[in-house]
Design an enzyme around this catalytic site. Structure first.
Site: not given
Ligand code: GLU
Length: 600
Positions: A411, A450, A477-478, A499
């Site tokens: 991300t 995702e 999501s985070s 994440g």
């Molecule tokens: N898929 C994660 C989310 O939406 C983000 C992944 C990441 O930050 O590496 O929270």
């Protein structure tokens, strides 16, 4: 170790130093790539991203009269060229925007959606979850991309520049190529095995069969063509050949002949891709020590979890600054994060599919209930259970704790501001570094994975139901792009990849700035810890062994070194008053980011 690091490693002893304005921040790390500035102060507009070429793309659009929205999208498109393993046209994200004209914070949910054919048991086989690694590198985990609709909606609704012009710097960059830096080479090398199994990915990112050398030039003419087509026709390109190619690649990922990898087919159809819409949502908002913190509402758990943790901290230590510093600040933030994560895991998912109790989670009464668990002089045994949604501010017995979630660490986050006072905080992703590993042949971008952010099944304790897969659903999501207003005017913008650690990183930067009064560059550079309702708290190596860690260990905390060596990669900005902007990037993490202002 550089002297700066040893001075900031222990918060209590270093508090005085942390409080002195930006001076303690070191020069950018030698990345092997173009020059980088971790801090820039000036006026007229600003952009900060993890990458100099992307920051420059945003600045070019600002310079030719575009606003912060245009600049943010231009920078994001450039990141699709230079940071293609973290984000891009085949992914999704969340766009948070302060609109100066209306004085309102607007947000766009551009999260990927599950295919129409996806059911609750999509990731199960004989009643058991499929191996996580097989979900990661698969067609099954590819959601309908939300990034094209996010860019189009943001630029056409709030921008001032035609989409074709916004896409121009990134298309040019893709055509001419960029200089490979150390981070890019390392990320490629870490993915080389699986990239080699997908001919379209290998052709692009393993020139001559190996990761490109640091300093070599990497071009992506296919992506340039995709960007130009998108610039002209917007998301209508998804109704046609490009959309069809995305669906076909996900449904049957083209694997190299002779590859022994199990690559599960996906369920995405051209209709899923063409039918995607970005959703405008009310922001998740809390008041914290006299400022207003705006974040992303579900489908992301970013705004609700950062907001709930802040509310709990204010309950635990009331007042305009709470008097929290050093070990006390960190203890309070770790415990508040722990409690907020329990509620996130139990209650947050896509609001189109279950009743997410956002108002309750963000209410001061609920924070008062959760703060009943908190003690200044001891540590809650984790995992803690979720709060009682019906108990209001009364102390209540927590429920059964949920299993911690797995999430990627890829991300990217960027911020932009313009001379009219608009501000953008935008986090975007393709989930894991390198996403699903599969590039759309002839189109120049990787597809996301995702959908691995769904819970694959409900846990023994009954948690996870809000985040099971379903037709058209967005996985939780985070991502936590955040904008803070003070006296109704924008003050801070911040966000990070990482994440689930995104939430704790944003919480840490905000509280070090707001509670401890650290300068924004110091708050960004300072060693990170991440507590997500597990027994041990993850910590960066620079945190371990310092006096603050010892103090907290004596209190009952236990720390473990984070596997990847670092947590997050923040970009942020602060409006300093009198039209001055401080743009901030990482001095070291992920090789350092690049902050720029229009006029120094
Ligand atoms: N898929 C994660 C989310 O939406 C983000 C992944 C990441 O930050 O590496 O929270």
């Amino acid at each position: 170790m550089v002297p700066w690091k040893s001075t900031v490693r222990c918060g209590v002893a270093a508090a005085a130093l942390v409080l002195t304005a930006g001076a303690a921040v070191p020069a950018a790390a030698d990345s092997g790539g173009p020059h980088r500035d971790p801090v820039a102060v000036g006026s007229g507009g600003a952009v900060s991203t993890v990458d100099p070429d992307a920051t420059r793309a945003g600045m070019e659009v600002l310079r030719s009269g575009g606003n912060a929205v245009d600049a943010a999208v231009a920078a994001a498109a450039a990141l699709g060229v230079t940071e293609p393993y973290s984000s891009g046209f085949g992914g999704g994200g969340y766009f948070v925007y302060y609109d100066a004209e209306s004085g309102r914070v607007r947000t766009l949910d551009g999260r990927e959606t599950a295919p129409a054919a996806m059911g609750e048991d999509a990731f199960l086989e004989d009643g058991e979850p499929i191996p996580f690694d097989e979900a990661v590198t698969s067609g099954l985990s590819v959601g309908a991309p939300g990034t094209p609709a996010t860019w189009e909606t943001a630029v056409r609704t709030w921008g001032t520049t035609p989409l074709s012009e916004v896409m121009r710097p990134a298309a040019r960059l893709a055509d001419r190529g960029f200089r490979v830096d150390r981070t890019f080479r390392e990320q490629t090398a870490a993915n080389a095995d699986r990239f080699a199994d997908f001919p379209a990915t290998a052709e692009l990112y393993l020139p001559g069969g190996a990761p490109p050398e640091v300093g070599s030039r990497l071009r992506n003419p296919d992506l340039a063509a995709t960007y130009r087509a998108f610039g002209k026709r917007g998301t209508r390109v998804l109704d046609g050949a490009i959309g069809g190619d995305i669906a076909r690649t996900a449904a049957e990922p083209p694997v190299a002949p002779g590859s022994e990898r199990t690559v599960r087919p996906g369920l995405l159809t051209p209709d899923d891709v063409a039918g995607y819409t970005a959703v405008e949502r009310e922001p998740a908002k809390v008041g914290y020590r006299g400022v207003d913190v705006y974040g992303m509402a579900p489908s992301s758990s970013g705004g609700s979890t950062v907001g709930e943790a802040l509310n709990i901290m204010e309950e635990a230590a009331p007042g305009t600054d709470g008097g929290l510093r050093g070990a006390e600040l960190r203890h309070t933030a770790l415990e508040a994060g722990k409690l907020a994560f329990a509620d996130r895991n139990a209650y947050v998912g896509d609001p189109a599919f279950s009743d997410v109790p956002l108002d309750t989670l963000l209410s001061p009464a609920f924070a008062a209930q959760r703060a009943c668990e908190f003690a200044a002089d001891s540590v809650l045994p984790a995992p803690v259970g979720p709060g009682d949604l019906d108990a209001g501010g009364e102390c209540a017995e927590p429920g059964a704790a949920a299993a911690p979630a797995r999430e990627g660490l890829s991300t990217t986050h960027l911020v932009a501001a313009d001379r009219w006072g608009n501000v953008v905080s935008y986090t975007l992703s393709i989930e894991q570094t390198g996403g699903s590993g599969s590039t759309v042949p002839g189109r120049g971008f990787l597809l996301n994975n995702e959908l691995t952010d769904f819970d694959f099944q409900v846990s023994d304790t009954g948690a996870g139901a809000a985040n099971l897969p379903a037709s058209g659903k967005r996985p939780r999501s985070s991502m936590a792009p955040t904008i803070v207003l003070r006296d109704g005017e924008p003050w801070l913008a911040v966000g990070s990849p990482g994440g689930a650690t995104i939430i704790t990183t944003v919480l840490q930067v905000l509280t070090e700035r707001v509670d401890a009064g650290a300068s924004l560059p110091d708050a960004v550079a300072s060693p990170r810890t991440s507590q997500r309702n597990t027994e041990a708290t993850e910590a960066e190596p620079d945190y371990l062994g310092g006096s603050e860690e010892k103090e907290l260990t004596a209190l009952g905390h236990s720390f473990t070194e984070v596997q990847s060596g670092e947590i997050g990669a923040v970009t942020a900005l602060e409006l300093l008053g009198r039209s001055r902007i401080q743009a901030v990037a990482e001095p070291e993490r992920r090789g350092g980011g690049h902050a720029a202002v229009l006029r120094r």
